[in-house]
Enzyme design. Structure first.
Site, PDB file in Angstrom:
ATOM      1  N   CYS A   1       0.868  -1.182   0.000  1.00  0.00           N
ATOM      2  CA  CYS A   1       0.000   0.000   0.000  1.00  0.00           C
ATOM      3  C   CYS A   1       0.898   1.221   0.000  1.00  0.00           C
ATOM      4  O   CYS A   1       1.503   1.552   1.014  1.00  0.00           O
ATOM      5  CB  CYS A   1      -0.925   0.009   1.209  1.00  0.00           C
TER       6      CYS A   1
ATOM      7  N   GLU B   1      -3.824   0.364  -6.360  1.00  0.00           N
ATOM      8  CA  GLU B   1      -2.795  -0.493  -6.928  1.00  0.00           C
ATOM      9  C   GLU B   1      -2.797  -0.263  -8.434  1.00  0.00           C
ATOM     10  O   GLU B   1      -3.758   0.300  -8.981  1.00  0.00           O
ATOM     11  CB  GLU B   1      -3.050  -1.975  -6.616  1.00  0.00           C
TER      12      GLU B   1
END
Length: 237
Positions: free
Chosen positions: A2, A104
Site C-alpha cells: 500500500c 494499486e
C-alpha cells in the site's frame, strides 16, 4: 503493498465508526502519498478512549541516527517480530489508519493503469498501523507504517501484498497496549475477505501525488487508453 490511499469520509462517519475523542475537521484527501501527514487513531493515556493525531507516513524508529534515512511506508506482518525496524513498535505502539480505499496499478505492457480497492458498501477500512517517535534534543518526529499481508484472491491480480484491514472485533486488541501476546496479535494480521471488496478504475491523474482532489476517482470519458481482454472486459479479476 500500500503506497497510495484515500480518506474522504466525513468526520461524522468516522466518529460513528470509531468514537474517537477529537473533533477537529478533517479534509477529504483522494491521493495520500508516502512522507505526507496522515490521520491515525490510538489509545489515549486513560486506555479507555481513542484519540486522533497526525503521523508522517514512513517509519523512523526512535533509535535511528538520522531522521532522513530509510522510511518504510509498509511493514510486512511476517517481519514484525524479528526486524529491529518494526519490533518495538509492534509490541508497544500500534494504531489504526482509517481509509476509504487504496490504489494499486495494473501493468499491461508499458501501461500502468490505476485501480482503486474499496468496500462494496463504501464502509471505512481500518488499516493496521505501527508508529514511533524519533527525538533529538527538542526535535520530535512522529511517523508510522501500514502493516501488510498476503493479498486475497481478488487483489492478487494487481499485487501479491495488501494492507491488513482490521475487522471491528479486532480493533480493541490491536490498539490496547496491554495486549502483548504476539500470537494473539499475529492472528489478526490476515488477508481481508475478498467477498466484501471491489476494484474500480481510477483516473490516471492519480499517478502524480500532486493530484489530491476527487477527480482521482473520476474516470475520463475517453477510455481508449484502457487495454481490454478478448471478451471485452478489463484484465482484472
Amino acid at each position: 503493498m500500500c503506497a497510495r490511499f484515500a480518506l474522504y469520509a466525513s468526520l461524522k462517519m468516522m466518529m460513528e465508526k470509531y468514537h474517537f475523542a477529537d473533533t477537529s475537521e478533517i479534509t477529504p484527501r483522494f491521493n495520500i502519498a508516502p512522507s505526507q501527514p496522515i490521520l491515525a487513531l490510538g489509545m489515549k493515556a486513560d486506555r479507555r478512549t481513542l484519540g486522533a493525531t497526525q503521523f508522517h507516513w514512513g517509519l523512523v524508529p526512535y533509535w535511528a541516527a538520522e531522521a532522513n534515512g530509510p522510511r518504510p511506508v509498509n511493514a510486512k506482518a511476517e517481519s514484525l517480530t524479528n526486524k529491529p525496524m518494526f519490533r518495538d513498535s509492534f509490541r508497544k505502539r500500534r494504531c489504526i489508519i482509517p481509509a476509504s480505499g487504496y490504489y494499486e496499478w495494473l501493468t499491461k505492457g508499458r501501461q500502468k493503469i490505476p485501480m482503486f480497492i474499496r468496500h462494496k458498501n463504501l464502509e471505512l477500512m481500518s488499516f493496521a498501523g505501527i508508529w514511533d517517535c524519533w527525538k533529538r534534543g527538542t526535535e520530535k518526529l512522529f511517523t508510522c507504517a501500514i502493516v501488510t499481508t498476503e493479498a486475497n484472491e481478488l487483489t492478487r491480480s494487481l499485487h501479491d501484498r495488501m494492507p491488513v484491514i482490521l475487522s471491528p472485533e479486532d480493533h480493541a486488541n490491536w490498539l490496547d497496549p496491554n495486549t502483548t501476546d504476539q500470537a494473539t496479535l499475529l492472528k489478526i494480521l490476515k488477508p481481508y475477505s475478498e467477498s466484501v471488496l471491489e476494484i474500480i478504475l481510477a483516473n490516471p491523474v492519480v499517478n502524480s501525488s500532486k493530484h489530491e482532489g476527487p477527480d482521482c476517482l473520476i474516470v475520463p470519458s475517453a477510455t481508449a487508453w484502457l487495454p481490454v481482454a478478448d471478451d471485452g472486459n478489463l484484465p482484472i479479476r
